[in-house]
Write an enzyme that holds these catalytic residues in place. Structure first.
Site, PDB file in Angstrom:
ATOM      1  N   GLU A 163      11.217  -3.241  -8.569  1.00 63.82           N
ATOM      2  CA  GLU A 163      11.329  -1.845  -8.665  1.00 63.82           C
ATOM      3  C   GLU A 163      11.450  -1.402  -7.360  1.00 63.82           C
ATOM      4  OE1 GLU A 163       7.323   0.167  -8.951  1.00 63.82           O
ATOM      5  OE2 GLU A 163       7.022   0.129 -11.444  1.00 63.82           O
ATOM      6  N   GLU A 350       4.360  -3.973 -16.320  1.00 66.07           N
ATOM      7  CA  GLU A 350       3.344  -2.944 -15.825  1.00 66.07           C
ATOM      8  C   GLU A 350       3.624  -1.787 -16.579  1.00 66.07           C
ATOM      9  OE1 GLU A 350       3.592  -1.796 -11.991  1.00 66.07           O
ATOM     10  OE2 GLU A 350       4.118  -3.816 -10.923  1.00 66.07           O
TER      11      GLU A 350
HETATM   12  C1  BGC Z   1       4.240  -0.843  -8.160  1.00 64.16           C
HETATM   13  C2  BGC Z   1       2.892  -1.464  -7.920  1.00 64.16           C
HETATM   14  C3  BGC Z   1       1.710  -0.508  -7.731  1.00 64.16           C
HETATM   15  C4  BGC Z   1       1.654   0.331  -9.031  1.00 64.16           C
HETATM   16  C5  BGC Z   1       1.458   1.484  -8.868  1.00 64.16           C
HETATM   17  C6  BGC Z   1       4.215  -0.092  -9.288  1.00 64.16           C
HETATM   18  O1  BGC Z   1       5.229   0.607  -8.969  1.00 64.16           O
HETATM   19  O2  BGC Z   1       4.489  -2.637  -9.095  1.00 64.16           O
HETATM   20  O3  BGC Z   1       2.895  -2.351  -6.819  1.00 64.16           O
HETATM   21  O4  BGC Z   1       0.791  -0.673  -7.047  1.00 64.16           O
HETATM   22  O5  BGC Z   1       3.604   0.383  -9.640  1.00 64.16           O
HETATM   23  O6  BGC Z   1       1.299   2.077  -7.491  1.00 64.16           O
END
Ligand code: BGC
Length: 434
Positions: A163, A350
């Site tokens: 990101e 994610e």
């Molecule tokens: C990131 C994580 C973060 C999550 C929630 C993602 O953008 O990769 O590191 O904890 O979002 O904010």
């Protein structure tokens, strides 16, 4: 899709949010170790010196992931654990730690994936300007070569930068994340350099045959507040910033400056051949999406001319992050990003929702159920989605929000460091095994 043998389930964690052991066994300081010293920068005045203590508890966490039925364990490497100064002398204890993590994954039958950079630049490099200094391209390429030489014999899947837009936007433009820098010059130069670094990192990894190398993109659906031309243009500006800036230059499409004119200043940091250098042919793309933003045109806001209409004002469901809960983004972005090149595999690398301590974990189950349904519908259209990685395993250090938001499917007692499966972990285990 749990019946589809080729579809995989996994989890993502990151070094700075979980490892702790911030000064152990020769590790250097990262920008987050420094940033959290200014306690007021973190909502609950906490830091990540211990975090979830993954450094000592990695076996327990990996066992738990295996027990749930997950097949992929994506973790990031702390650059300052490998190279305390950012370059130069290698810390053998750091190399050894990740060898142990990888070997343990393989021993218990879960596939290790590496993220090379999840926001924790060595402080020593920040002292030299960090991502704003073009030398970072070489520093990063050298670091990635060390990772390749030590781990690529056992790790096939690699994600270069996690990101980029969030770490550059929050860290070098708004100053709310480490290293706390602000301003348009910091932002534009760091963006250009991290993209160049990512392209070099890609080439370094691809020197070894058989690796699958990709990137992880933060994606946020942007919509207009009013049905006006001005608001639609505002949408185009923010969409270019949030959803195109970190992919299109790599695809040879250049910077999206037609929609976001401030990017016309980037050539200030160019060398002539840069646009060519930026081109890479990723083996896969990682899509990461959490929310949606509604925006309106606002001439008085510098550089972007846009204001966000906060979710609270719109009466929509929000998470404890203050973000609109918007699982629909997964479908939208999987479909949208498949059009860049339909052949390339996509991963939801994610996805998740933050809850407070007091909320019922059923909300997380409902969230994941929606993500699963939407992903299925995307796959039914023939789009090449390979799997879903959850954010995240154990409740961890959520950057400037400290430990308040809980993204994990496993809870953490911060005094005893004991872990406990939440309802969502138990549900997922059943779902995957069915
Ligand atoms: C990131 C994580 C973060 C999550 C929630 C993602 O953008 O990769 O590191 O904890 O979002 O904010």
């Amino acid at each position: 899709m749990n019946k589809n043998k080729n579809f995989k389930w996994g989890v993502t964690i990151s070094a700075a949010q979980t490892e702790g052991a911030y000064d152990k066994d020769g590790k250097g300081f990262s920008i987050w170790d420094t940033f959290t010293q200014k306690r007021y920068k973190i909502k609950d005045r906490s830091n990540a010196r211990i975090a979830t203590d993954f450094y000592h508890k990695y076996k327990e966490d990996i066992d738990c992931a295996v027990d749930i039925g997950l097949q992929i364990f994506r973790f990031s490497i702390s650059w300052a654990r490998i190279l305390p100064e950012g370059f130069g002398k290698i810390n053998s204890k750091g190399i050894e730690f990740y060898n142990k993590v990888i070997d343990y994954c393989l021993e218990v039958g879960i596939e290790p994936w590496i993220t090379t950079y999840h926001w924790d630049l060595p402080q020593k490099l920040q002292d030299k300007g960090g991502w704003c200094n073009r030398d970072v391209v070489d520093w990063y390429a050298t670091y990635v070569a060390i990772l390749r030489d030590n781990y690529a014999d056992r790790v096939k899947y690699w994600i270069l930068i996690n990101e980029g837009i969030v770490c550059m936007g929050a860290g070098y433009f708004l100053g709310v994340h480490a290293p706390g820098k602000r301003g348009i010059d910091n932002f534009l130069s760091s963006v250009h350099h991290i993209l160049l670094a990512q392209a070099e990192g890609f080439r370094v990894l691809k020197e070894k045959e058989g690796l699958q190398v990709g990137t992880a993109l933060s994606c946020t659906k942007i919509e207009a507040y009013r049905n006006t031309n001005a608001d639609q243009k505002a949408v185009n500006r923010i969409d270019a910033l949030m959803n195109r800036l970190f992919i299109e230059p790599h695809l040879g499409m250049g910077y999206p400056h037609e929609d976001l004119p401030i990017l016309k200043r980037i050539p200030k940091y160019y060398k002539e051949e840069d646009l060519e250098t930026l081109k890479v042919d990723f083996d896969f793309l990682g899509i990461q999406t959490y929310t949606r933003q509604i925006v309106k045109s606002a001439w008085y806001v510098p550089y972007l001319g846009v204001m966000q209409v906060k979710p609270k004002k719109r009466n929509v469901e929000t998470s404890i992050m203050g973000w609109e809960t918007y699982p629909e983004g997964t479908q939208y972005f999987l479909e949208r990003f498949s059009t860049y090149n339909p052949e390339k595999p996509l991963w939801l690398s994610e996805c998740g929702i933050a809850l407070s301590d007091k909320e019922d974990d059923q909300k997380r189950i409902d969230y994941y159920k929606k993500v699963i349904d939407l992903t299925k519908s995307v796959m039914d259209k023939g789009i090449n989605v390979k799997g879903i990685l959850l954010w995240t395993l154990v409740d961890n250090f959520e950057w400037a929000e400290g430990y308040i938001p809980k993204f994990g499917i496993i809870s953490l007692n911060r005094n005893t460091l004991q872990r406990q499966m939440k309802k969502s972990a138990i549900w997922l285990k059943k779902y995957i095994k069915e």
